[in-house]
Structure formats: C-alpha cells, structure tokens
Design a protein around this motif. Structure first.
Motif, PDB file in Angstrom:
ATOM      1  N   GLU A  68      21.240 -64.407 -15.207  1.00  0.00           N
ATOM      2  CA  GLU A  68      22.746 -64.671 -15.055  1.00  0.00           C
ATOM      3  C   GLU A  68      23.393 -63.436 -14.305  1.00  0.00           C
ATOM      4  OE1 GLU A  68      24.286 -65.393 -19.067  1.00  0.00           O
ATOM      5  OE2 GLU A  68      22.936 -66.747 -19.585  1.00  0.00           O
ATOM      6  N   TYR A  69      24.097 -63.700 -13.655  1.00  0.00           N
ATOM      7  CA  TYR A  69      25.204 -62.761 -12.345  1.00  0.00           C
ATOM      8  C   TYR A  69      26.058 -63.422 -12.612  1.00  0.00           C
ATOM      9  CZ  TYR A  69      19.621 -61.751 -11.737  1.00  0.00           C
ATOM     10  OH  TYR A  69      18.533 -61.426 -11.532  1.00  0.00           O
ATOM     11  N   PRO A  70      27.282 -62.190 -12.123  1.00  0.00           N
ATOM     12  CA  PRO A  70      28.438 -62.308 -11.906  1.00  0.00           C
ATOM     13  C   PRO A  70      28.675 -62.621 -10.825  1.00  0.00           C
ATOM     14  CG  PRO A  70      28.186 -59.760 -12.236  1.00  0.00           C
ATOM     15  CD  PRO A  70      27.269 -60.861 -12.428  1.00  0.00           C
ATOM     16  N   PRO A 100      19.676 -68.645 -10.968  1.00  0.00           N
ATOM     17  CA  PRO A 100      17.783 -68.299 -10.632  1.00  0.00           C
ATOM     18  C   PRO A 100      17.098 -68.718 -11.961  1.00  0.00           C
ATOM     19  CG  PRO A 100      19.039 -66.332 -10.123  1.00  0.00           C
ATOM     20  CD  PRO A 100      19.963 -66.721 -11.380  1.00  0.00           C
ATOM     21  N   ASP A 101      16.184 -70.192 -10.931  1.00  0.00           N
ATOM     22  CA  ASP A 101      15.017 -69.771 -12.061  1.00  0.00           C
ATOM     23  C   ASP A 101      14.046 -68.610 -12.872  1.00  0.00           C
ATOM     24  OD1 ASP A 101      15.539 -72.792 -12.138  1.00  0.00           O
ATOM     25  OD2 ASP A 101      14.258 -73.165  -9.513  1.00  0.00           O
ATOM     26  N   LEU A 132      11.600 -66.854  -8.258  1.00  0.00           N
ATOM     27  CA  LEU A 132      11.504 -67.834  -7.368  1.00  0.00           C
ATOM     28  C   LEU A 132      12.168 -69.296  -7.669  1.00  0.00           C
ATOM     29  CD1 LEU A 132       8.489 -69.338  -7.197  1.00  0.00           C
ATOM     30  CD2 LEU A 132       8.060 -69.581  -9.525  1.00  0.00           C
ATOM     31  N   GLU A 133      12.682 -70.259  -6.880  1.00  0.00           N
ATOM     32  CA  GLU A 133      13.191 -71.262  -7.448  1.00  0.00           C
ATOM     33  C   GLU A 133      12.383 -72.186  -7.814  1.00  0.00           C
ATOM     34  OE1 GLU A 133      16.088 -71.676  -8.019  1.00  0.00           O
ATOM     35  OE2 GLU A 133      16.300 -70.424  -8.577  1.00  0.00           O
ATOM     36  N   ILE A 166      21.041 -60.626  -6.390  1.00  0.00           N
ATOM     37  CA  ILE A 166      19.699 -60.335  -7.579  1.00  0.00           C
ATOM     38  C   ILE A 166      20.215 -59.168  -6.918  1.00  0.00           C
ATOM     39  CG2 ILE A 166      17.346 -60.133  -8.395  1.00  0.00           C
ATOM     40  CD1 ILE A 166      17.751 -63.183  -7.754  1.00  0.00           C
ATOM     41  N   SER A 167      20.013 -58.401  -5.650  1.00  0.00           N
ATOM     42  CA  SER A 167      19.201 -57.126  -5.697  1.00  0.00           C
ATOM     43  C   SER A 167      20.766 -55.992  -5.926  1.00  0.00           C
ATOM     44  CB  SER A 167      19.331 -57.478  -3.882  1.00  0.00           C
ATOM     45  OG  SER A 167      18.978 -56.005  -3.148  1.00  0.00           O
TER      46      SER A 167
END
Length: 291
Positions: free
Chosen positions: A28-30, A37-38, A51-52, A72-73
C-alpha cells in the motif's frame, strides 16, 4: 495465487525473479488514488522485486508498471526495482506490452507465462502447498500432473491439505480440469469428501463473508448517505445469491433450473444464509429450497 505468493512461494520466485524472498514488503503506497501492487519482496540476492499477476493482456499495463516502479522505489529510498508480469497463458504474454520507449524515457520489465514455467521446482518446493501452482504449467497429460500434485499435498496435515486442495480446485477451473481433480482426490489413499469436508465448508463461509464485505464497500462508495443501508442490503443479498447458485450447481449438477435461480436471486439475505447452512445436509435442490 496471491495467497501462495504471500506465503513465500520460493520455487516460483526462483523461476521468475531469480531468487527466493527473504522478506515481504507492504503493498500500500500513498497516492492521490489507491494503488496496490500484487506482490513486493526483498530477495535473498539483496534486490527488490515486484510481481503482477495478469489473466489477460492489458494495453495500459506498461503505464501501470511505470507508476508502480515510482511508488515502490521512492518508498524504498530510490532502490532499483526488478519487475515482472506473470500471465496465465503464453498467448496473453505475447500480447502484453514490454515497456515504454519515448525520446526521453526507456522503461522495461520482464513478462513471463505460467504455461512456460518448469513445473518440477514447484512440485519439489520446500513448501508442499506451492505444488498446486504446477496445475498452471503446460502439460499434455493433465491427469498425471494432478496426481503428482496430490502426492505432494499428501505431505501436509489435514487442514493444510484441505486448504491446498481448495486452491487446486480453483486454479484447475482455469484449465477446465476441475473434474480431473475431483476424480483423483477421491482416489487418494486419504479419504477426502469434497463437499462434506469442514475445510471446504469453512471456505464457503469465507466466500459469503467476503461477498458481504465487498457489497457493503461498493454500496458505501456509490450510494447517497440516505440510501446506503438499502443499497448494502441489496448488494449483500445479490452476492450471497450468486455464490449459493454456484455451490448448488456444483453440489447438484444438472438439477438447478431457471425457477430455482429466480427463487434464490429474489430471496432475502437471511433466507440465503439459512439455505447455505443447510446445503450439505440436503439431498436435492428441491428439499433445500422447500423451506
């Protein structure tokens, strides 16, 4: 598949990522809109892997992957990210975009297919339940593949084995192999009744609960404050009705008529729950829906 990924799936990750995971990252990303993402993990090689899972080709996937890369990065201090899309079939993989090529941007990720994966590492994984993913790998002998998977699942204890067989049945349906799984399960040295099994019963109750939660969330988003209660009730009833019809078709193949469907779809949530509770105790659709 996501469930097995979050349990570790070392054999699968070694094939698609080149290494097993040593830790799993939150997905979970703001953002101004929700993005999940999966699967995100730190690999034993020290890299960060995303990975998706995709059932079909998606022309917009490259932009989604780029967005995930940034989220993510950035969340991990700018760490470089290895990305992969894993599709169900080779045909879907062939149609999936591989990246973006602009004058000011070159962006690439890997695309793999379950059909092209080697089933042997999955069948011999240190996690016995990961063997169920081998049902998705290409084979000309589905019966032998199912037998090998079930032999591996025999190493599990009762509840874990039941959970794994439930996952196997769901994945087998993607390749029209559900009946093969049922036949081979019945032939196992360990007796398992698919419909009276308490694990399957628990799975059914979890599906009903999930349908209620999904219907409630959808109603809360779309309905006005004054109409929320009614929308939630209707949504839950429809979700429960659809699940019950699916279970009826599996429990009583060929017996479910349009009259039965109409009766179930028009029933109240309380009546559907009552029928679901009695599903495993009745010998026919008529006796179940009689009261």
């Amino acid at each position: 598949m996501k469930d097995l990924l979050w349990l570790g799936a070392p054999a699968l990750l070694r094939q698609v990522a080149g290494a097993a995971a040593v830790s799993l990252d939150a997905t979970e990303y703001p953002s101004t809109r929700a993005r999940r993402p999966d699967f995100v993990a730190r690999l034993e090689t020290g890299g960060l892997f995303h990975l998706e899972l995709q059932g079909a080709a998606d022309a917009d996937m490259a932009w989604r992957m780029l967005e995930y890369y940034g989220l993510i990065s950035r969340q991990n201090g700018g760490t470089p990210l290895q990305q992969c899309i894993l599709t169900l079939t080779d045909a879907a993989a062939a149609r999936m975009p591989r990246g973006i090529s602009h004058s000011s941007l070159e962006f690439r990720y890997d695309v793999r297919s379950f059909e092209a994966l080697d089933p042997k590492p999955l069948l011999t994984s240190e996690r016995a339940d990961e063997a169920v993913l081998a049902i998705l790998c290409r084979t000309t002998d589905i019966k032998t593949r199912v037998r090998l998977i079930l032999e591996r699942l025999g190493d599990l204890d009762g509840k874990a084995r039941g959970d794994a067989i439930t996952r196997l049945m769901i994945l087998a349906d993607l390749h029209d192999a559900t009946e093969v799984v049922k036949t081979e399960v019945k032939a196992m040295p360990i007796t398992i009744n698919l419909w009276d099994n308490p694990v399957i019963r628990e799975f059914v109750l979890e599906e009903v609960a999930a349908a209620k939660a999904a219907a409630a969330a959808e109603a809360a988003e779309k309905a006005a404050v004054e109409a929320r209660a009614q929308g939630m009730a209707q949504g839950m009833a429809q979700g429960e009705a659809k699940i019950l019809l699916r279970l009826l078709e599996h429990r009583f193949p060929g017996q479910v008529t349009e009259t039965h469907r109409a009766l179930v779809m028009s029933a109240t949530s309380d009546r559907i729950e009552m029928w679901t509770d009695r599903l495993f105790d009745c010998g026919s659709v008529e006796s179940l829906l009689a009261n």
